[in-house]
Write a protein that holds these residues in place. Sequence first.
Motif, PDB file in Angstrom:
ATOM      1  N   ASP A 166       0.811  -1.216   0.000  1.00  0.00           N
ATOM      2  CA  ASP A 166       0.000   0.000   0.000  1.00  0.00           C
ATOM      3  C   ASP A 166       0.841   1.262   0.000  1.00  0.00           C
ATOM      4  O   ASP A 166       0.309   2.364   0.078  1.00  0.00           O
ATOM      5  CB  ASP A 166      -0.987   0.012   1.174  1.00  0.00           C
ATOM      6  CG  ASP A 166      -0.302  -0.149   2.523  1.00  0.00           C
ATOM      7  OD1 ASP A 166       0.950  -0.165   2.560  1.00  0.00           O
ATOM      8  OD2 ASP A 166      -1.027  -0.267   3.540  1.00  0.00           O
ATOM      9  N   TYR A 167       2.183   1.101  -0.097  1.00  0.00           N
ATOM     10  CA  TYR A 167       3.028   2.294  -0.191  1.00  0.00           C
ATOM     11  C   TYR A 167       4.362   1.952  -0.831  1.00  0.00           C
ATOM     12  O   TYR A 167       4.810   0.796  -0.828  1.00  0.00           O
ATOM     13  CB  TYR A 167       3.270   2.906   1.191  1.00  0.00           C
ATOM     14  CG  TYR A 167       4.258   2.133   2.035  1.00  0.00           C
ATOM     15  CD1 TYR A 167       5.592   2.532   2.109  1.00  0.00           C
ATOM     16  CD2 TYR A 167       3.860   0.997   2.750  1.00  0.00           C
ATOM     17  CE1 TYR A 167       6.512   1.827   2.871  1.00  0.00           C
ATOM     18  CE2 TYR A 167       4.774   0.301   3.522  1.00  0.00           C
ATOM     19  CZ  TYR A 167       6.103   0.705   3.577  1.00  0.00           C
ATOM     20  OH  TYR A 167       7.004   0.003   4.323  1.00  0.00           O
ATOM     21  N   LEU A 168       4.990   2.975  -1.405  1.00  0.00           N
ATOM     22  CA  LEU A 168       6.362   2.881  -1.894  1.00  0.00           C
ATOM     23  C   LEU A 168       7.262   3.668  -0.958  1.00  0.00           C
ATOM     24  O   LEU A 168       6.880   4.728  -0.462  1.00  0.00           O
ATOM     25  CB  LEU A 168       6.489   3.481  -3.295  1.00  0.00           C
ATOM     26  CG  LEU A 168       5.935   2.715  -4.487  1.00  0.00           C
ATOM     27  CD1 LEU A 168       6.091   3.562  -5.750  1.00  0.00           C
ATOM     28  CD2 LEU A 168       6.644   1.383  -4.653  1.00  0.00           C
ATOM     29  N   ASP A 169       8.450   3.160  -0.747  1.00  0.00           N
ATOM     30  CA  ASP A 169       9.422   3.921   0.033  1.00  0.00           C
ATOM     31  C   ASP A 169       9.985   5.077  -0.782  1.00  0.00           C
ATOM     32  O   ASP A 169      10.299   6.140  -0.230  1.00  0.00           O
ATOM     33  CB  ASP A 169      10.570   3.004   0.475  1.00  0.00           C
ATOM     34  CG  ASP A 169      10.083   1.916   1.400  1.00  0.00           C
ATOM     35  OD1 ASP A 169       9.911   2.193   2.595  1.00  0.00           O
ATOM     36  OD2 ASP A 169       9.864   0.782   0.923  1.00  0.00           O
ATOM     37  N   LEU A 170      10.094   4.878  -2.094  1.00  0.00           N
ATOM     38  CA  LEU A 170      10.705   5.885  -2.962  1.00  0.00           C
ATOM     39  C   LEU A 170      10.042   5.835  -4.329  1.00  0.00           C
ATOM     40  O   LEU A 170       9.911   4.758  -4.919  1.00  0.00           O
ATOM     41  CB  LEU A 170      12.205   5.605  -3.085  1.00  0.00           C
ATOM     42  CG  LEU A 170      13.042   6.483  -4.017  1.00  0.00           C
ATOM     43  CD1 LEU A 170      12.973   7.945  -3.600  1.00  0.00           C
ATOM     44  CD2 LEU A 170      14.493   6.000  -4.007  1.00  0.00           C
ATOM     45  N   TYR A 171       9.613   6.991  -4.829  1.00  0.00           N
ATOM     46  CA  TYR A 171       8.965   7.069  -6.141  1.00  0.00           C
ATOM     47  C   TYR A 171       9.724   8.083  -6.982  1.00  0.00           C
ATOM     48  O   TYR A 171       9.796   9.270  -6.655  1.00  0.00           O
ATOM     49  CB  TYR A 171       7.513   7.519  -5.969  1.00  0.00           C
ATOM     50  CG  TYR A 171       6.583   7.160  -7.110  1.00  0.00           C
ATOM     51  CD1 TYR A 171       6.796   6.029  -7.904  1.00  0.00           C
ATOM     52  CD2 TYR A 171       5.462   7.942  -7.367  1.00  0.00           C
ATOM     53  CE1 TYR A 171       5.921   5.699  -8.921  1.00  0.00           C
ATOM     54  CE2 TYR A 171       4.570   7.616  -8.390  1.00  0.00           C
ATOM     55  CZ  TYR A 171       4.804   6.487  -9.155  1.00  0.00           C
ATOM     56  OH  TYR A 171       3.930   6.162 -10.163  1.00  0.00           O
ATOM     57  N   TYR A 172      10.334   7.592  -8.066  1.00  0.00           N
ATOM     58  CA  TYR A 172      11.108   8.440  -8.973  1.00  0.00           C
ATOM     59  C   TYR A 172      10.252   8.922 -10.146  1.00  0.00           C
ATOM     60  O   TYR A 172       9.396   8.181 -10.641  1.00  0.00           O
ATOM     61  CB  TYR A 172      12.238   7.645  -9.616  1.00  0.00           C
ATOM     62  CG  TYR A 172      13.392   7.229  -8.765  1.00  0.00           C
ATOM     63  CD1 TYR A 172      14.460   8.097  -8.510  1.00  0.00           C
ATOM     64  CD2 TYR A 172      13.488   5.926  -8.270  1.00  0.00           C
ATOM     65  CE1 TYR A 172      15.562   7.684  -7.784  1.00  0.00           C
ATOM     66  CE2 TYR A 172      14.590   5.504  -7.536  1.00  0.00           C
ATOM     67  CZ  TYR A 172      15.622   6.389  -7.295  1.00  0.00           C
ATOM     68  OH  TYR A 172      16.717   5.980  -6.581  1.00  0.00           O
ATOM     69  N   ILE A 173      10.538  10.126 -10.622  1.00  0.00           N
ATOM     70  CA  ILE A 173      10.107  10.456 -11.982  1.00  0.00           C
ATOM     71  C   ILE A 173      11.200   9.899 -12.898  1.00  0.00           C
ATOM     72  O   ILE A 173      12.385  10.167 -12.710  1.00  0.00           O
ATOM     73  CB  ILE A 173       9.877  11.970 -12.183  1.00  0.00           C
ATOM     74  CG1 ILE A 173      11.139  12.798 -11.946  1.00  0.00           C
ATOM     75  CG2 ILE A 173       8.733  12.452 -11.300  1.00  0.00           C
ATOM     76  CD1 ILE A 173      11.015  14.250 -12.388  1.00  0.00           C
ATOM     77  N   HIS A 174      10.789   9.086 -13.864  1.00  0.00           N
ATOM     78  CA  HIS A 174      11.735   8.332 -14.688  1.00  0.00           C
ATOM     79  C   HIS A 174      12.452   9.225 -15.703  1.00  0.00           C
ATOM     80  O   HIS A 174      13.574   8.950 -16.116  1.00  0.00           O
ATOM     81  CB  HIS A 174      10.988   7.208 -15.409  1.00  0.00           C
ATOM     82  CG  HIS A 174      11.810   5.987 -15.640  1.00  0.00           C
ATOM     83  ND1 HIS A 174      11.261   4.745 -15.844  1.00  0.00           N
ATOM     84  CD2 HIS A 174      13.145   5.799 -15.707  1.00  0.00           C
ATOM     85  CE1 HIS A 174      12.217   3.860 -16.026  1.00  0.00           C
ATOM     86  NE2 HIS A 174      13.374   4.465 -15.951  1.00  0.00           N
TER      87      HIS A 174
END
Length: 329
Positions: free
Chosen positions: A124-132
């Motif tokens: 239900d969550y990401l530790d880190l979300y990048y814009i690619h």
Amino acid sequence: MEYTTLGETGTTVSRLCFGTWRFGKTHGDDVETTREEAHALLDTCYENGINFIDTANVYGDPDGTSETWIGEWLEEYDREEFVIASKVYFPFDGWGEPGPNDSGLGRKHVRRQIEGTLDRLGTDYLDLYYIHRWDDETPIRETLSVLTDLVREGNVNHLGISTAAAWKLTKALWTADVEGLERFDVTQPMVNAAHYDEVGDYLDVCADQDLAVCPYSPLAGGFLTGKYDRAADGSVEAPDGSRATLEDRFGEYYATETAWDVLEAVESVADEVGATPAQVSLRWLMEQDRFTCVPIVGARTPDQLEENLGAVSLDLSDEQFERIEAARD
């Protein structure tokens, strides 16, 4: 395993991150890493203390394969033991023909993609979300606004940016500060001992703003492992099935004049410390002192991954570190 704090975040990660771009990736009829091989590699990560796993919504054929396989594997483990990173930007090929809002970093596309990513990963969550990538068609304020919402809603802990120009990274950080939005804490540029100066301005921003750097291609597509030879005509002699035989641009992209000089220095240091060129190359990145540097390593087999892990226990003298650095000049 050694651990470090990821930049200015409060998250602790292993000194190496495991990259999963090969999971399900095909070349003709060949799959680089099958589901069973992917799970064996993830098992090796767990057994050796790697808690940082990097993926993206478009990794694998079809898109989403890498996230799905990681999610299946995570069912047998405690999600809270891992730091999971994914990315958004590119069109996703699993939903039919792409429409006008099915790529980029607009609010509509980001919202749709985070839902799919979380579903495939079974979390239900990401530790880190990048814009690619950077989206020139969408104002950075809109992108940061929707990403801020994801953080404040609990879907994402921290934000990252992959490939972008230094001035664009600076613009994003300035916008976040002025508008009271969440800022990027982590970057993911292509950095290795042979390809450092080309992104020097970008790394200067990272150092000044206390951003963590998680380099992709830290071994220059395998070039810095020492498995390639230089032919008399200056081209690359590569083993069958290696990346150099699969990518037409390998020679001009990785095997530059500077790269051959750096490889020579890396190999000389490796001989002195009783290590492999890959281990020395990774350790050189890990010992960057201007910013937290956590290389992203990919591997085809558990044995190859364990070889890379040898970089964690390696020590380079100041002279050895500087010799590799000087080879770039």
